[in-house]
Design a protein around this motif. Sequence first.
Motif, mmCIF file in Angstrom:
data_model
loop_
_atom_site.group_PDB
_atom_site.id
_atom_site.type_symbol
_atom_site.label_atom_id
_atom_site.label_comp_id
_atom_site.label_asym_id
_atom_site.label_seq_id
_atom_site.Cartn_x
_atom_site.Cartn_y
_atom_site.Cartn_z
ATOM 1 N N LEU A 283 0.654 4.794 -2.240
ATOM 2 C CA LEU A 283 0.564 6.128 -1.521
ATOM 3 C C LEU A 283 0.576 7.122 -2.429
ATOM 4 O O LEU A 283 0.081 8.814 -2.142
ATOM 5 C CB LEU A 283 1.111 5.860 -0.175
ATOM 6 C CG LEU A 283 0.548 7.186 0.495
ATOM 7 C CD1 LEU A 283 -0.775 6.418 1.163
ATOM 8 C CD2 LEU A 283 1.600 7.264 2.297
ATOM 9 N N ALA B 13 -4.144 2.290 0.141
ATOM 10 C CA ALA B 13 -3.620 3.688 0.492
ATOM 11 C C ALA B 13 -4.647 4.449 0.422
ATOM 12 O O ALA B 13 -3.996 5.558 0.833
ATOM 13 C CB ALA B 13 -2.706 3.761 -1.246
ATOM 14 N N TRP C 191 0.758 -1.312 0.243
ATOM 15 C CA TRP C 191 -0.029 0.027 0.044
ATOM 16 C C TRP C 191 0.832 1.507 -0.576
ATOM 17 O O TRP C 191 0.441 2.104 -1.154
ATOM 18 C CB TRP C 191 -1.151 -0.260 0.884
ATOM 19 C CG TRP C 191 -0.485 -0.004 2.665
ATOM 20 C CD1 TRP C 191 0.120 -0.735 3.511
ATOM 21 C CD2 TRP C 191 0.239 1.137 3.411
ATOM 22 N NE1 TRP C 191 0.596 -0.428 4.273
ATOM 23 C CE2 TRP C 191 0.098 0.787 4.893
ATOM 24 C CE3 TRP C 191 -0.075 2.573 3.322
ATOM 25 C CZ2 TRP C 191 0.414 2.192 5.870
ATOM 26 C CZ3 TRP C 191 0.135 3.863 3.231
ATOM 27 C CH2 TRP C 191 0.838 2.999 4.699
ATOM 28 N N GLY C 192 2.454 1.104 0.247
ATOM 29 C CA GLY C 192 3.013 2.605 0.630
ATOM 30 C C GLY C 192 3.259 3.058 -0.773
ATOM 31 O O GLY C 192 3.871 3.826 -1.140
#
Length: 547
Positions: A25, A222, A21-22
């Motif tokens: 982002l 995210a 998910w980073g």
Amino acid sequence: MIGDSTMANKKLDGGSPERGWGMMLPGFFSEDVVVDNHAQNGRSSKSFISEGRWEKVLSKVKKGDYVFIQFGHNDEKTDSTRHTVPGTTFDANLRRFVNETRAKGGIPVLFNSIVRRNFVRASDESISKDARKEPGKESLPTEGTQLFDTHGAYLDSPRNVAKEMGVVFIDMNKITHDLVQGLGPVESKKLFMWVEPNTVPALPKGREDNTHLNVYGGRVVAGLAADAISQAIPELSKFVRRYDYVVAQDGSGDFFSIQEAINAVPDFRKNVRTTILIRKGTYKEKVVIPESKINVSLIGEDGAVLTYDDFANKPNAFGENLGTSGSSTCYIYSPDFYAENLTFENSSGPVGQAVACFVSGDRVYFKNCRFLGFQDTLYTYGKNSRQYYENCYIEGTVDFIFGWSTAVFNKCHIHSKGDGYVTAPSTDQGKKYGYVFFDCRLTADAGVEKVFLSRPWRPYAQAVFVRCELGKQIVAKGWNNWGKKDAEKTVNYAEYESRGAGANPEARAAFSHQLKSLKGYELESILVGEDGWNPTKDGHKLIEVKR
């Protein structure tokens, strides 16, 4: 960002759809925020330190930087290189991250682990198992409808340390638990790495993985994280952005190509815009935005370039010349299209007609965009199309703004790369307006000395320049009849308060004229049509239109 595989950037080899998910982002923040993701697959808070990864990150931290910290998945593992104990060693590592970040003037933020998609009650107390079916292993147990926790006390350590040390805490487990439980055991698979065999080259045997996110899951999680960050950290909330789709060459978006994103837009999605972020990069592709993809907005990051190298005399698949219309990099047929901060380029060079952007749709708005080419750069094609260009840069050599449409160019930079003609309108007889330039700046490359404001592609051509700064490349005569004496009787070529070295009203062609006032040329009234469209007042706000 520091953390484990659920947060990490992923390799794209073989079309792998796995995403942390980073990694996704950045698509939820403006370019004022730089996301530097150091999360790594398989790392715990312990191994991230012991491998020297934390030391590397810490050396980069500057005053005011935020450090997002999410560990737990691999701290649960039993091997000695990664295992920590919640309440003791895990907490101690989190405190170290916090203290050392603060010592550098940074701002630590603690996250707990995202949920595992586990709809099976564990038969023992183990919390460290990835519910994943690898090739050759037995099938997973039968799932129920209740989502069960697999992290235990590892979820509490970040919360407890955050409270103890006065650090912002974001409960990613609850956020993702609510998401997955709400979707249920079937729909929630769409978030995770459930891949059918023989569908992805990177995973020929497929995968059933309830821990790691796919492209869709990464984007959804995210987005939820960005919402939580916005609420928990007001200083960052003003930088959070929401787009329906993100296009990115590094895998941080929904799609790798602009056309894929356009294809995904629902046909005739009424009364709402579909917003698409184009992340920095050069996208070499031909893009068609069909009439059914209404209300689309393309927003480019700085350095987002759409380019292709077709030209009129280039043969198509049947050996025929593409022609001027066939040479375009981008085709816009949809109404209510909006583009901002995006470059449209035809990179074929000085090889004759080569269109960068072909615009046919009505109520089309470009803001801070660039149009790059040589001959025939910008084709305003639609006869009933109204187009508005604000703070745009348009360059070319011959007839590089041409076509039938009614178009306003407001505060644009028009640049001639060679001797030639800026515009070649083909305004239809009876049309009230053709091209109107307000407060534009006309410049040229060094050595360019013979540029005309316009020549008439069709007999009733219209082009009006209002308060424009004209460089010395504009010839004294100003206007050219294209060898069509009869066209001089029908064209409407005019100026109002031109200035600069190229402004020479006394020497202008006799078939042009100088406006004594702007009555009838009020900027807000030129594009109004029958529906009241006024982009200068309403921006790209949708208007109610019967379709």
